[in-house]
Scaffold this motif. Sequence first.
Motif, PDB file in Angstrom:
ATOM      1  N   ARG A   1      31.710  94.273  75.144  1.00  0.00           N
ATOM      2  CA  ARG A   1      32.589  94.044  74.004  1.00  0.00           C
ATOM      3  C   ARG A   1      33.273  92.693  74.174  1.00  0.00           C
ATOM      4  O   ARG A   1      34.035  92.505  75.127  1.00  0.00           O
ATOM      5  N   LEU A   2      32.994  91.801  73.258  1.00  0.00           N
ATOM      6  CA  LEU A   2      33.632  90.493  73.279  1.00  0.00           C
ATOM      7  C   LEU A   2      34.900  90.528  72.441  1.00  0.00           C
ATOM      8  O   LEU A   2      34.943  91.201  71.402  1.00  0.00           O
ATOM      9  N   SER A   3      35.896  89.795  72.883  1.00  0.00           N
ATOM     10  CA  SER A   3      37.161  89.671  72.150  1.00  0.00           C
ATOM     11  C   SER A   3      37.480  88.203  71.930  1.00  0.00           C
ATOM     12  O   SER A   3      37.090  87.345  72.743  1.00  0.00           O
ATOM     13  N   CYS A   4      38.176  87.933  70.862  1.00  0.00           N
ATOM     14  CA  CYS A   4      38.603  86.568  70.561  1.00  0.00           C
ATOM     15  C   CYS A   4      40.051  86.613  70.083  1.00  0.00           C
ATOM     16  O   CYS A   4      40.354  87.278  69.083  1.00  0.00           O
ATOM     17  N   ALA A   5      40.915  85.934  70.799  1.00  0.00           N
ATOM     18  CA  ALA A   5      42.315  85.839  70.431  1.00  0.00           C
ATOM     19  C   ALA A   5      42.544  84.544  69.667  1.00  0.00           C
ATOM     20  O   ALA A   5      42.248  83.457  70.193  1.00  0.00           O
TER      21      ALA A   5
ATOM     22  N   GLU B   1      17.008  88.815  75.477  1.00  0.00           N
ATOM     23  CA  GLU B   1      17.092  87.701  74.523  1.00  0.00           C
ATOM     24  C   GLU B   1      18.479  87.533  73.908  1.00  0.00           C
ATOM     25  O   GLU B   1      18.717  86.563  73.170  1.00  0.00           O
ATOM     26  N   ASP B   2      19.393  88.452  74.208  1.00  0.00           N
ATOM     27  CA  ASP B   2      20.788  88.278  73.783  1.00  0.00           C
ATOM     28  C   ASP B   2      21.562  87.378  74.750  1.00  0.00           C
ATOM     29  O   ASP B   2      22.714  87.034  74.481  1.00  0.00           O
ATOM     30  N   THR B   3      20.958  87.034  75.857  1.00  0.00           N
ATOM     31  CA  THR B   3      21.611  86.163  76.835  1.00  0.00           C
ATOM     32  C   THR B   3      21.936  84.820  76.200  1.00  0.00           C
ATOM     33  O   THR B   3      21.065  84.141  75.655  1.00  0.00           O
ATOM     34  N   ALA B   4      23.213  84.452  76.243  1.00  0.00           N
ATOM     35  CA  ALA B   4      23.661  83.214  75.602  1.00  0.00           C
ATOM     36  C   ALA B   4      25.141  83.015  75.892  1.00  0.00           C
ATOM     37  O   ALA B   4      25.819  83.904  76.411  1.00  0.00           O
ATOM     38  N   LEU B   5      25.617  81.838  75.526  1.00  0.00           N
ATOM     39  CA  LEU B   5      27.053  81.572  75.515  1.00  0.00           C
ATOM     40  C   LEU B   5      27.541  81.915  74.112  1.00  0.00           C
ATOM     41  O   LEU B   5      27.050  81.342  73.132  1.00  0.00           O
ATOM     42  N   TYR B   6      28.465  82.853  74.024  1.00  0.00           N
ATOM     43  CA  TYR B   6      28.932  83.355  72.742  1.00  0.00           C
ATOM     44  C   TYR B   6      30.263  82.694  72.374  1.00  0.00           C
ATOM     45  O   TYR B   6      31.187  82.653  73.183  1.00  0.00           O
ATOM     46  N   TYR B   7      30.324  82.224  71.139  1.00  0.00           N
ATOM     47  CA  TYR B   7      31.510  81.548  70.633  1.00  0.00           C
ATOM     48  C   TYR B   7      32.120  82.322  69.475  1.00  0.00           C
ATOM     49  O   TYR B   7      31.406  82.841  68.617  1.00  0.00           O
TER      50      TYR B   7
ATOM     51  N   SER C   1      33.622  84.217  62.495  1.00  0.00           N
ATOM     52  CA  SER C   1      32.222  84.389  62.897  1.00  0.00           C
ATOM     53  C   SER C   1      32.091  84.438  64.404  1.00  0.00           C
ATOM     54  O   SER C   1      32.962  83.967  65.141  1.00  0.00           O
ATOM     55  N   TRP C   2      30.988  85.002  64.833  1.00  0.00           N
ATOM     56  CA  TRP C   2      30.506  84.860  66.199  1.00  0.00           C
ATOM     57  C   TRP C   2      29.176  84.106  66.139  1.00  0.00           C
ATOM     58  O   TRP C   2      28.354  84.371  65.258  1.00  0.00           O
TER      59      TRP C   2
ATOM     60  N   GLY D   1      33.888  79.616  74.552  1.00  0.00           N
ATOM     61  CA  GLY D   1      32.717  80.449  74.760  1.00  0.00           C
ATOM     62  C   GLY D   1      32.864  81.400  75.931  1.00  0.00           C
ATOM     63  O   GLY D   1      33.641  81.166  76.864  1.00  0.00           O
ATOM     64  N   THR D   2      32.114  82.484  75.879  1.00  0.00           N
ATOM     65  CA  THR D   2      32.048  83.444  76.967  1.00  0.00           C
ATOM     66  C   THR D   2      30.580  83.775  77.211  1.00  0.00           C
ATOM     67  O   THR D   2      29.825  84.039  76.275  1.00  0.00           O
ATOM     68  N   GLN D   3      30.182  83.737  78.482  1.00  0.00           N
ATOM     69  CA  GLN D   3      28.766  83.894  78.821  1.00  0.00           C
ATOM     70  C   GLN D   3      28.374  85.370  78.848  1.00  0.00           C
ATOM     71  O   GLN D   3      29.048  86.196  79.466  1.00  0.00           O
TER      72      GLN D   3
END
Length: 117
Positions: free
Chosen positions: A19-23, A89-95, A35-36, A110-112
């Motif tokens: 679970r990614l979070s963005c503050a 294939e979901d491996t990436a740096l997520y922004y 967006s992500w 970003g979070t890896q």
Amino acid sequence: QVQLVESGGGLAQPGGSLRLSCAASGFTFSLYTMSWARRVPGKGLEWVSGIWKDGTDTWYIDSVKGRFTIARDNDKNMVYLQMNSLKPEDTALYYCARGPRGDYDYWGQGTQVTVSS
């Protein structure tokens, strides 16, 4: 100033979840579509998902539909990306990015996310 700070990335096994979070801070969060997006080394930035200002509409790239869920909490100025059934294939740096698909004006550091057995 506008700040977007992602967290929650890490290593997951295929089939696992993260679970990614963005503050968000420095702007009126509820006035913006969020967006992500993700970047794989050697490739461009790929939009993954978006969510309308009040959360009533969401959009996904075909490859993550049914596996990822975007959500937001306008009281906390947070946006989330629940990622299930992860694939290598979901491996990436997520922004986390402010704005709709292809029209971002700010993004975080970003979070890896690494999906590997």
